[in-house]
Structure formats: structure tokens, C-alpha cells
Scaffold this active site. Sequence first.
Site, short mmCIF file in Angstrom:
data_model
loop_
_atom_site.label_atom_id
_atom_site.label_comp_id
_atom_site.label_asym_id
_atom_site.label_seq_id
_atom_site.Cartn_x
_atom_site.Cartn_y
_atom_site.Cartn_z
CE LYS A 165 3.51 54.26 32.56
NZ LYS A 165 2.50 53.72 31.69
N GLY A 208 3.40 50.11 22.98
CA GLY A 208 4.11 48.97 22.49
C GLY A 208 5.17 47.99 22.95
CG ASP A 245 0.03 51.94 34.19
OD1 ASP A 245 0.76 51.66 35.00
OD2 ASP A 245 0.15 52.60 33.23
CB VAL A 283 6.82 43.30 26.86
CG1 VAL A 283 8.28 44.01 27.19
CG2 VAL A 283 5.76 44.50 26.61
CB ALA A 310 9.67 31.96 35.27
CG LEU A 329 9.78 57.81 26.12
CD1 LEU A 329 8.92 59.22 26.16
CD2 LEU A 329 10.43 58.42 24.73
CE LYS A 353 3.61 50.73 35.11
NZ LYS A 353 3.33 49.92 34.11
#
Length: 813
Positions: free
Chosen positions: A682, A796, A678, A476, A505, A613, A579
Site C-alpha cells: 500500500k 470490511g 500488505d 467483497v 467470474a 477511504l 493490489k
Amino acid sequence: MQVLKFGGSSVATAENMQRVLTLAEAAARRTTTVVVVSALGGVTDALIEAGRRAAAADGAYREQLRQLEKRHLEVVRSLLPIAGQSAVLSFVKTHCNELEHLCDGIFALGELSDRTLDRLVSYGELLSSRVMAAGLAARGVAYAWLDSRQLIRTDARYGHAAVDFGVTNQQIQAAVTAAGVPLLVAPGFVAAEAGGSTTTLGRGGSDYTAAIFAGALGAEQLEIWTDVSGMMTADPRLVRHARPIPRISYQEAMELSHFGAKVLYPPTIQPVRQQGIPLWIKNTFAPNDAGTLVEVEPPANKAIVRGLSSIGPVALLRLEGSGMVGIPGFSRRLFAALAREQVNVILITQSSSEHSICVAVSEAEAARAKQAADTEFEAEINNGRLDPLDMESSLAIVALVGEQMKDHPGISGRMFSALGTNGINIRAIAQGSSEKNISTVIRQQDVRKASNVLHETFFEATTRQVNLVVAGVGNVGSKLLEQLARQQTWLREKLRLNLRVVGLANSSRFVLNEEGLDLENWQQALAGGQPLNLPTLTEQLLALNLRNTVFVDVTASAEVAACYAPLLARSVAVVACNKVAASSEYVAYARLKTLASDFNTQFLFETNVGAGLPVIGTLNDLLRSGDEVHRIEAVLSGTLNFVFNNYDGTRPFAEVVRQAQNEGYTEPDPRLDLTGVDVARKILILARESGQHLELSDIENDSFLPASCLEGDVAAFYEQLAVHEPHFRALYDAAAEKGEKLRFVARYRDGQARVGLQSIAPGHDLYALQGKDNAVLFFTNRYTEQPLVIKGAGAGADVTASGVFADILRAVQ
């Protein structure tokens, strides 16, 4: 008639003097010209230091004087032909011997009085002006040397003598008339009191000398030649994009110079302003540059703010107490006490309640100022009517100046907003009744940052500089850097933003460069960086104190998340793909939100839920507009959705999971995705953003994985998936028999939340999700029967990076 003044940098070397001689000779061909000369650059400071060393019985002053003599002799030998050197070398030697005798006397007495110091420092201008005159003689130019000590009459306040203009003007006019030549040279800075003792006009006094000559002679113009091309919109040593001011009023120039614009000595303005004599500020080293014209009324200009300047270090003295309210005389007594100690007050502000008076003074004078005030108000302090005098040091004043500010509301608001957004705390404010100046007192260490922020706000409407530090350059993070590089031109043209990556970093190294990193070669810069130490990274980033800074966390590290609090507390915005922080203990999450609010910055984590999103942003918009969320249903794992969209029993479940991992849809350890933890994080974040005080332990998790799949390493995990293939096949078959599809669903309702695998019937908004899609359904007061649905790719590197990019733009706009 015109007067030209050349500063210390302009005459610092023989080469520079040649430039000055050429300019002076050309000027004299146009009209009668008086040239006022400063000491060679650095000489005045060296003379002061020699005197202080002598007074302190430090024999090193002798070596210092030898170096000064050597420097002047070298200039003479380089400037003049051999045939013209003898007399000037003798003059230099004689005066350097006088200097040594004077310092020997100071050494013997162990005392350096103001009177003696004035005589000591006067030698700098006397020597430079004589050398300059000899240079003109060598060129065959008709000239006269004028001794400013015989022309400028002052009182006996040594170090900052006041000029007697009546006597001075007569003496200057008579001397120039008697000289009868087109070019005259005079030393700046020096004068004399009525008894003949040498006085000086204050540091920067050569400008003042030139203005005194111009005023006395009614000159057509005064030119101040220095090493910059005019007055600048800001100090170019602090603000890279500072630019010359073409034309400025006397009042604006005076305000800017008073608050630290070193190009012009403040008293210079008055003698020429009274007669409306134009004042040009020019660059000796770029004589063709336009420079700045200082005049009575410049032509109309669109610029509301003409310039900004800063002065420091200063100290703030606060006198306050209930005994001041309604009692006259406290201000008078305070200023009288400071005046007796010859302490110059730079800024004054008083509360409307009359409960306090605050003054700013030079930090060098702060101790004397405090002692004077403490002594004056000793009785009131002892009986409790006044609080003990408070003193705060290591401060500076930053001022906005502009004649037109008085006609445009909102300038103060823009100033304070820009400073506040960048975490620059204002200790005191002063605005004159003329509204030509707005002054703020801030920390000395914030001056560079404040100057750049304000210059950007008022002078650089085309582009706003944003400084990014990106932690995490994996899938990412590297995609984010690609997107940033690709969008640079568009952002500058469309949004007027210059996004500059100043830090990177990874898990082992970091690099910081306030000039910005090349996004085409960032890997090499990072490889050559420092070993990663997060406290060191945070400390160095805060020490840079750059404006409009955003820290971007594209890791999954708790240690990186621990850096957020100190960054937010210094108004550094945080954009987190990570997160950990938003799903940690509620008190820690709430503290970060509070810090962002308290320090006027942003803590954004849109990509914590749904990758790119707009889930959290939409939720916040609903709440801010007065809606209320009753229920949320969501598929929040692109990984799990990919797995269950591709698993149909024709190939093993383990093979589908491995495909998801190979295509980059899972964490390196796929169990982090398949356990549902995970997803629980969320829905926890969404519940918290909806206003619920939930912890991760409050989220019910109906895991579909057999317990043995969670034991051992990743290889053992895949082995156990194969062993339990019948379990996964049974889950699929049960849903397929009803014509339904498996979805790992997160639900929030009435303050409670849970996650688990569910069988979804056709027609439901979660049924038709494809590939790695996510979907979030908001049921609110406004969306009751038909929910507000947000749907799209939820995993993605590209889409996640784009979500982080969007948060960066939100943070800075």
C-alpha cells in the site's frame, strides 16, 4: 391521387398480401390510387442466385426455380378462391417455364450478361403484381394492371438504368387517364429502354418506381409501406432503443438512406422532392402507427441530430505521395479511372496539404477500384512520385445526419469523444460543406458498438448504459453486487446511469450475457456458466465489444491482473480492488497507466489503499492541482489496527488474531496481513502515485513476527503465536508503560519508504484510531505543520465494496 408502394416483406405470403389488399382497397375509396408492388420477399435474391448458378454450369438452378414456382403457386392457392385460381395459376406456370428456358440458355452459354440478368430478375415483380391484381379481382374491386416496362423509359445501362422523365411522365399520365379506374397495380423495379428490352432501376428500385409514378401524376402523397414503423433514429437491428422519426426533411432522409438506412432507396427522394410531394413511410403490419413523414421543411424540432446510419463493408483506398503536392489533376484522374470501371465512390476526403486523397468504396468493388487506380498512376508509382496505392478493407461508415447540426457547434467533438472513449478508432472523416452529415470510417466489427454509443450520446439523454464484468464474488464481490442491485433505481433517476452486470467470474466458473444478469439470482447464472479460463473470458468479453464496459477485479489473483493490459488496450476500463497490478514491478504498473491514457480509458484502484477511504483520489487531486507531497505517515491495515486495539495482555495475542479472522478482517491466511507485506504494498502504491519509481523490494519492512510463525500452515502459525505470547506481551507492555499505543505504521519520505510496528504517543493523529480504522497523513507544500488527514474504517466487505462502487462511477462519468 396517391401512390402506395408495398415492399417484399409486405407481400411475402398470402396472409401478408391480404393485409395489403385491405389497405389498397381502403385507399382507393378515398382517391385514385396506384399500388406499386415488389417481388415476394427473397425472390429477387433467389433469381440472381439461380442465374449465377446456371452461368457456372451448376444444375442446382433448376431446383431453385422449382421452389420459386412452388412458392408462387402456394400463394395463389391460399390467396384466391378456387373459382378464381385457374387463370392465375396458368400465368404463374407460363412465366416460370419462361424463367427455366431463360436459365437453360444461360447454362448453355455459360454467361450471364447484365441485360439477361435484368430480364431474369424482372419476373419477381411481374408475378407478384399479377397475383396482387387477381386478389383485387377476387374481392370485386375495379382495377387495372399497368406494365411498368411500357411506361418507364430508361437508357440501356442494365442493372442501374437512368430514367428519361420526359417520355416516362407522358406515358404514365396517358395510361392512368385511359384506365379510368380508381385503383391501378404496377410492378416495381422494372422498366425498358427505347428498343423494348427490359431494364431495372437498381436494388430497392420499387421505391423509385413508386416515386416516378407519384412525380408523373402530381400525387397528393406517396406512401412507402414496409415492415418497420417509419425511418428510425438508428438501425433497430443494431440499436435496441432506436425509435421512429416522426418528421424529417427530404435532405435528411436522402443522407440517411445513402448511408445505409434500408427503409428507403436513395433515388426515391428526387422525383417527389422536386414537386414537394409528401412521402410517408408506414408499417404494413402496424398500419395505425404514425410512421415517418418526409417533407420539404419539417416543423422546428429540438433534435439537433435527426438520425444515424451505417453502411458496410467498405474499403478505403489511399493515394498519396509528395508528387501530388501543388500538381493539379490527380483527383480528376482518380475519379475518372474509378468511373470507367463503374465503381461508386461513397466517401471522399483529402488532406489540406494535397499530399493524399482517400476514397471509400464498397468492399465488393475494392479490387476493381485498386486495379483501376494502379493502372492510371502506374508511371508515377514506378518513378516514386506516388506511393503504391494502399487499400484497407473490413471497414464501415457511420454517419450522423441532421439539418440543424450546422447551427450547433460541438457536434463533431461530441461524436469523436464518444467514439474515442469506447476505443473505436476513426480511419477517416468527411463532413459536407452543408454540415448536414458527419461521416466516420471505422472497423466493420465496431459498427454495433459505435451505433449504440452515438445513439446513447445524441438520442438517449435520459440514461447511459454501462456494462460491468465482475471477477470475484466472495465477501467483497457479493456485497458489491448487493449494492449495485439496491442502487439501480437511484442511479437511473439521479445520475442517468443504467449499470448492467453482463459478466461474473469466481475461481472456477464464469458467465457472460450481453443482455445482463439478474442480480437477484446471479448465483444460479454463475453455477451454470463455463469453466473458468481467463484468456477465454477476456477473448469473449472483447468479442462482445460492448460500449461503456468496465472490468471489476475483486480478487487477489495475479492471473486476473494479467488480463488488464489487453482490456485497457481495447478501451475497457479496469477497476481493481486487487493490489497485485499496482504493486507489481514498476514497469508493469507504468505500462497499465500508459495504456489507460493512450486508449482513453480508466485504470482505477482506490480500494488498494484504505478500502473505501478516498486516499488515492485525494492524493491525485493534490498533485493535479500543483501541490507536492513530501511525507506520508499512515496506518494502512485495518486488520493490524483491529488486532492492536483489542490486544491488551488480558487474553492471548493468538486469540485476538483469531477473532479478527472470524470477523472477516483478515485474509484466509492471516500471515499475509501480520507480516506487513500488505502494508508495504500500500505505501508502495502511494509512493508511486506521488511520482516515485519504487519497487516492493525498496520498502523496508520491520516485521514484529518471530520467524517461526511464518513456517508451516495456518494451524502451525497459531501454535507459534501461542508459543511466542511473551514476545507480544513485551511489545505491549513497553508501549503501555509510556502511555502509548502500538500501531503498524507506513512511512514515506524523500523517496524512501518503510513499514513497521511503532509505539505512538498521545496527541498524535495515529494514536486515537479505533477498531479497524485506517488513517493517512499527507504532508505537502500546502499542508506543512498540520497534515491533511484521511481517517475511517479501513477494512470490511461493505466499505471496500462501496469504494469499488465509487471507482466504477468515476470510470464511467
